[in-house]
Design an enzyme around this catalytic site. Structure first.
Site, mmCIF file in Angstrom:
data_model
loop_
_atom_site.group_PDB
_atom_site.id
_atom_site.type_symbol
_atom_site.label_atom_id
_atom_site.label_comp_id
_atom_site.label_asym_id
_atom_site.label_seq_id
_atom_site.Cartn_x
_atom_site.Cartn_y
_atom_site.Cartn_z
ATOM 1 N N TYR A 175 -17.318 -1.725 -7.977
ATOM 2 C CA TYR A 175 -17.131 -1.661 -9.423
ATOM 3 C C TYR A 175 -18.441 -1.183 -10.049
ATOM 4 O O TYR A 175 -19.138 -0.363 -9.471
ATOM 5 C CB TYR A 175 -16.659 -3.026 -9.944
ATOM 6 C CG TYR A 175 -15.977 -2.941 -11.288
ATOM 7 C CD1 TYR A 175 -14.862 -2.134 -11.472
ATOM 8 C CD2 TYR A 175 -16.474 -3.645 -12.374
ATOM 9 C CE1 TYR A 175 -14.250 -2.026 -12.704
ATOM 10 C CE2 TYR A 175 -15.857 -3.556 -13.619
ATOM 11 C CZ TYR A 175 -14.748 -2.738 -13.781
ATOM 12 O OH TYR A 175 -14.142 -2.641 -15.003
ATOM 13 N N LYS A 213 12.070 -1.990 -0.765
ATOM 14 C CA LYS A 213 11.864 -0.579 -0.420
ATOM 15 C C LYS A 213 10.389 -0.341 -0.081
ATOM 16 O O LYS A 213 10.061 0.388 0.860
ATOM 17 C CB LYS A 213 12.275 0.295 -1.605
ATOM 18 C CG LYS A 213 12.350 1.780 -1.281
ATOM 19 C CD LYS A 213 13.684 2.122 -0.665
ATOM 20 C CE LYS A 213 13.879 3.621 -0.565
ATOM 21 N NZ LYS A 213 15.266 3.994 -0.310
#
Length: 768
Positions: free
Chosen positions: A40, A95
């Site tokens: 970060y 899925k």
């Protein structure tokens, strides 16, 4: 299993141990302040600036290139219909799970709460920069056609509505082979498509691209044949309207060669099937129940080539054969779209794969002896490990050739090798074991069925069709626990101590005493021991009253192992029983031997342990690459322990050269192929991914597998006993329900092997 039981099981599966089916896992180091400053602020600014200058660098510095969005508005969810965006989320997560386990593609599921086509399109366009591809899912027709068309035109990443194209691609591959087997010409066959939804339209278009003639195709909807004189047809239906003088499905199928069912159950009758041409092809793909039952169809017409959407019959048209691998190929060349050339490439690759010799692992997975290309095998099986190395390259090549790829692959063999390495085989191994067990379930004794976890495991294996449980223990306790679990099946319950089992106890005791009377065993001792469940259970297996036994949940391993070895006996040629633990690691399943029996194995013992481990791995469909472990590398330390390992390997190389093993070698070199290749290029396991470790003693083996199991929180199977005459396996004290179920799968597969009289394998896992 009752409907309420299935409902409860499904809800518990999705709730525990953590809600949902997918999670985000960090891919970079993050343990130090420096790591975080790179992940970060301030370090993250550098890739941001690079991407600002060159947007393509997003593929270089972010996960975009391996990230697919599964997007739905919940208007056509499976067989549930329009249930809304949020209610469809479990399907989209599912899925995502399939994308990951079959093709190592990461997924975010996105549920868009709108039925407005323009709003949906704009939402997807606005979030598209995050992703390398878009999988549209469960969107009702006709809106699905417009949504996909617009997004394909307006985005520069691959977009596919799997409900349309997945079924089309898989069924087209099946049709290509079925027509060939029937000895027909695809340009001349007459096709009837029953159904006019998104999948039916896409299937019809792809069949025509494959060579079928549009004038030979008739489409029916719920009202009958779609006719050109109907003024109310949608654009898609009008595309396949006919002016033939037919009105009903029954009239349409007379003399036709192919029926494609994408409609509802039981709409196609035996009478209709009889009216079709010679060697008819019927794809009854309605789920869960097809347009005509498979068994009814093959009974009606012996010459029919039949496919369904079901896994319990041959030729399953399953979309999982397509979408993970199509997106894998598209992502790997950074395709800007999935075009017709790529879909046809997938069709041809799938069809061609079915014609190739089927690997033994696939035969094992499906409980078959010799799966061969023919009427009952026109498309590959979903658990065929070759799919990942065959379909993506075909799709990627088509993308490059058709000009939609931004990245060109030059070394195709290296690409295929990388695809194979993407998927660890641990989850595949467990699926294979479960599938194989289900193919021929055996009777398995649960010797401690009056314990809740053991009984729950028995319930699971019965309801899942893995095994036929025989429950041993106190009948009253077992029946009370069954009520608690809502375990309503009619299963055999035996209390060895009960008066009703007196005759059988005495019969078992007489048999045992007759074999052991010259070993200090009295008839009184034998009768006393037969009241103990492990002795009684072992004799049931010995006498053919059960196929296999699992025990040890409530007792220490040594206290269970001794009587089992005594009663069951060792297989011919085996003088030492051993055990292997299967560790389901991130690099795939690893076999650790011997983890339970031999405290300080000799050179001869290590030879036999290696041979037995080699055979177990082959039975499980895994090609063994074994390392004989030590603290020494190829003679670097001249002490007794490494010396015996070295001698064992030398003996194996001389007398069993077909076994891929080397050592003695340190564990880090055994597991690191690159460093091993640099230091020991002469090794027999050079350029091999080691998947079996033979330890020099019980201390190192037992400690290692337990440390790895706990520190990494990984699933294990075992210890799998090797060397017994009969299929008996001993559980770890207090193991979990899942571990018991896994061991039952092993026991059933062991029993299947044990029943083979002409097998090339050892009589049991440990035979010699």
């Amino acid at each position: 299993m009752s409907k309420s039981k299935k409902k409860s099981e499904a809800l518990l599966y999705h709730q525990f141990p953590n809600p949902g089916k997918i999670q985000v896992v960090p891919t970079k180091k993050h343990s130090t302040q420096k790591d975080l400053s790179l992940a970060y602020s301030p370090g993250v600014a550098e890739p941001c600036l690079a991407i600002e200058k060159n947007p393509d660098d997003a593929y270089k510095y972010t996960s975009k290139g391996n990230l697919v969005a599964v997007i739905s508005n919940g208007t056509a969810v499976l067989g549930l219909g329009d249930i809304g965006a949020l209610a469809g989320k479990p399907v989209m997560e599912g899925k995502g799970l399939l994308f990951k386990i079959f093709a190592d593609i990461d997924v975010f599921d996105i549920e868009v709460d709108t039925k407005n086509v323009e709003e949906f399109i704009q939402t997807v366009k606005n979030i598209a920069p995050t992703f390398g591809g878009i999988n549209l899912e469960d969107i009702k027709a006709p809106e699905a056609f417009e949504i996909e068309r617009r997004l394909k035109e307006e985005l520069d990443i691959p977009v596919m509505h799997d409900d349309q194209h997945g079924t089309a691609i898989i069924s087209a591959a099946a049709l290509k082979n079925a027509v060939e087997i029937a000895g027909k010409d695809i340009s001349k066959v007459r096709i009837v498509v029953n159904g006019a939804g998104a999948a039916a339209i896409s299937c019809s278009r792809l069949y025509i691209a494959l060579g079928a003639k549009k004038e030979n195709l008739v489409m029916c909807d719920s009202k009958g044949v779609i006719k050109k004189d109907n003024p109310n047809l949608s654009e898609q239906k009008a595309e396949f309207a006919t002016d033939k003088d037919i009105s009903t499905l029954e009239e349409a199928v007379v003399g036709c060669d192919v029926l494609i069912g994408l409609s509802v159950a039981n709409v196609f009758t035996p009478k209709m099937l009889k009216s079709m041409a010679k060697d008819p092809i019927v794809f009854a793909m309605a789920n869960p129940n097809p347009e005509i039952d498979y068994k009814l169809a093959v009974k009606t017409r012996k010459d029919v080539i039949m496919a369904t959407g079901r896994s319990d019959y041959p030729n399953q048209v399953n979309n999982v054969l397509g979408f993970p691998f199509i997106f894998r190929g598209a992502l790997d060349v950074r395709a800007t779209k999935i075009n017709e050339e790529m879909k046809l490439a997938a069709v041809i690759a799938l069809a061609d794969l079915a014609k190739e010799s089927v690997p033994e692992q696939v035969n094992i997975t499906y409980g078959e002896t010799n799966i061969q290309y023919g009427k009952e095998y026109i498309i590959p099986k979903p658990f065929d490990h070759r799919l990942i190395t065959e379909i993506p390259p075909a799709v990627a090549k088509a993308a490059i050739k058709s000009g939609v790829a931004k990245k060109v692959i030059k070394d195709w063999q290296a690409y295929k090798d990388g695809l194979a390495d993407r998927l660890g085989t641990s989850s595949k191994l467990m699926r294979m074991l479960t599938s194989r067990a289900k193919s021929n379930p055996k009777s398995v004794i649960f010797a401690e069925a009056d314990h809740l976890s053991v009984l729950k495991a028995a319930q699971i294996v019965l309801e899942d069709g893995i095994a036929k449980p025989i429950l041993l223990g106190d009948k009253e306790i077992i029946k009370e626990l069954m009520l608690e679990l809502n375990f309503e099946a009619d299963v055999q319950i035996i209390d060895p101590k009960s008066d009703s089992e007196r005759e059988r106890r005495h019969r078992f005791a007489d048999i045992y005493w007759e074999k052991s009377k010259r070993k200090g065993i009295s008839l009184l001792d034998a009768r006393k021991w037969m009241r103990e469940r492990n002795y009684f259970a072992a004799m049931m297996v010995n006498e053919g009253e059960a196929d296999a036994l699992v025990t040890g949940y409530s007792r220490s391993y040594p206290s269970v192992a001794k009587p089992i070895i005594d009663l069951i006996g060792k297989a011919d040629g085996v003088y030492k029983v051993a055990a292997t633990n299967i560790m389901m690691t991130g690099r795939g399943p690893m076999f650790f031997s011997d983890t339970a029996f031999n405290v300080d194995p000799s050179e001869e013992d290590l030879v036999q342990i290696a041979r037995m481990t080699n055979r177990v791995m082959k039975i499980f469909g895994i090609e063994p690459n074994l390392a004989m472990l030590s603290y020494s590398n190829f003679g670097s330390a001249k002490f007794e322990s490494p010396s015996k390992c070295s001698k064992a390997v030398a003996y194996l190389h001389k007398h069993y050269p077909d076994i891929c093993i080397d050592g003695e070698i340190q564990a880090d070199f055994a597991l690191d192929m690159e460093s091993r290749g640099e230091k020991f290029p002469f090794s027999k396991i050079h350029n091999k991914k080691v998947n079996g470790l033979i330890f020099p003693d019980l201390n190192s083996a037992n400690i290692s597998y337990k440390l790895i199991r706990r520190l990494n929180n990984i699933e294990t199977i075992g210890p799998v006993v090797m060397g017994l005459k009969k299929p008996v396996h001993i559980l770890q004290l207090g193991c979990s329900v899942d571990e018991i179920v896994n061991m039952v799968c092993v026991a059933v597969v062991d029993a299947q092997e044990n029943a083979k009289k002409d097998t090339d394998y050892f009589t049991t896992f440990g035979g010699s």
